[in-house]
Design an enzyme around this catalytic site. Structure first.
Site, PDB file in Angstrom:
ATOM      1  CB  SER A  86      46.165  79.992 -14.810  1.00  0.00           C
ATOM      2  OG  SER A  86      46.810  78.892 -15.403  1.00  0.00           O
ATOM      3  CG  ASP A 208      43.350  72.668 -11.625  1.00  0.00           C
ATOM      4  OD1 ASP A 208      43.526  72.344 -12.805  1.00  0.00           O
ATOM      5  OD2 ASP A 208      43.577  73.817 -11.200  1.00  0.00           O
ATOM      6  CG  HIS A 236      43.454  75.508 -14.467  1.00  0.00           C
ATOM      7  ND1 HIS A 236      44.287  75.357 -13.365  1.00  0.00           N
ATOM      8  CD2 HIS A 236      44.065  76.437 -15.266  1.00  0.00           C
ATOM      9  CE1 HIS A 236      45.342  76.137 -13.496  1.00  0.00           C
ATOM     10  NE2 HIS A 236      45.232  76.804 -14.648  1.00  0.00           N
TER      11      HIS A 236
END
Length: 254
Positions: A86, A208, A236
């Site tokens: 991320s 996602d 995610h």
């Protein structure tokens, strides 16, 4: 920081927003026979020293990248593998530009160079969406965590995953989490991608809510010579929901 493994070459794992190094517990051990694995917590997360946090310094991702470079220099890293989830994907990108040669390979898991839509670019959110998200976080951190964590995790048929992420969000310092959220969701690192020299792998889930497939494709297309693996997974956080697929993708790359 935790060091494990038998290899001469290092593999550094960096966690995403609201998480800590524990989020790599199902992935990192798979590489301990061939690499020295390095797991750490960003300042404000996990077991980090909260007194080291300074709001002015950590007003951009550059400060987190500086921390990563400092860690790398302390460990005398050269030609290492960086695995970032991320927001840490872009932290790793920035660190690779600040310290060329420290990381030979970048593995970017569910990355986004910009979360907000722009002309000719789909980030997945409008500025109003982000403002609303941050306002909600201001008003009620615990409520925001309970609402957003299952959305971020996806996989509604496996509620225990969303519960784990909720609990992780709730353990973070609320003041630091609020600023890190703003830094994360308002960042724009699209221009940095063209300068990346490290071999790069983008690992993307098919569905996602935070980083749509187009976002992963943008990162891939912007980094010369990079490649992308589209997992048969949703959400995610494939490091938790599909660790075997993440392991296989990294192994094939390194």
């Amino acid at each position: 920081m935790n060091l494990r493994g038998l290899g001469e070459r290092s593999m550094v794992f960096a966690h995403g927003f609201g998480c800590d190094q524990n989020m790599w517990r199902m992935v990192a051990p798979a590489f301990e026979n061939n690499f020295r694995t390095v797991l750490f917590d960003h300042v404000g997360a996990g077991g980090s020293d909260l007194s080291a946090y300074n709001a002015q310094r950590y007003a951009s991702l550059d400060a987190y990248a500086d921390d990563l470079v400092e860690l790398g220099r302390d460990l005398e890293l050269a030609g290492a593998v960086f695995v970032g989830h991320s927001v840490s994907a872009m932290i790793g990108v920035l660190a690779s530009l600040k310290a060329p040669g420290m990381f030979a390979d970048l593995v970017l898991v569910s990355p986004s160079a910009r979360y907000i839509d722009d002309h000719g670019y789909r980030g997945g959110f409008s500025r109003a969406d982000i403002d609303e998200l941050l306002a909600s976080l201001d008003d009620n951190h615990l409520g925001w965590s309970n609402m957003m964590a299952p959305v971020i995790m996806g996989n509604p048929d496996r509620p225990e995953l969303g519960e784990e992420l909720t609990n992780s969000f709730c353990r973070t310092d609320t003041v630091i989490a609020r600023q890190f959220a703003e830094v994360t969701f308002l960042s724009d690192n699209r221009k940095d991608l063209a300068s990346v020299a490290a071999r790069t792998l983008v690992i993307q889930c098919r569905d996602d809510a935070i980083a749509p497939v187009e976002v992963g494709e943008h990162v891939r297309d912007s980094i010369t010579g990079s490649e992308m693996v589209l997992l048969e997974a949703t959400g995610h956080c494939p490091n938790l929901s599909a660790p075997d697929q993440v392991i296989a993708a990294i192994r094939a790359f390194v």
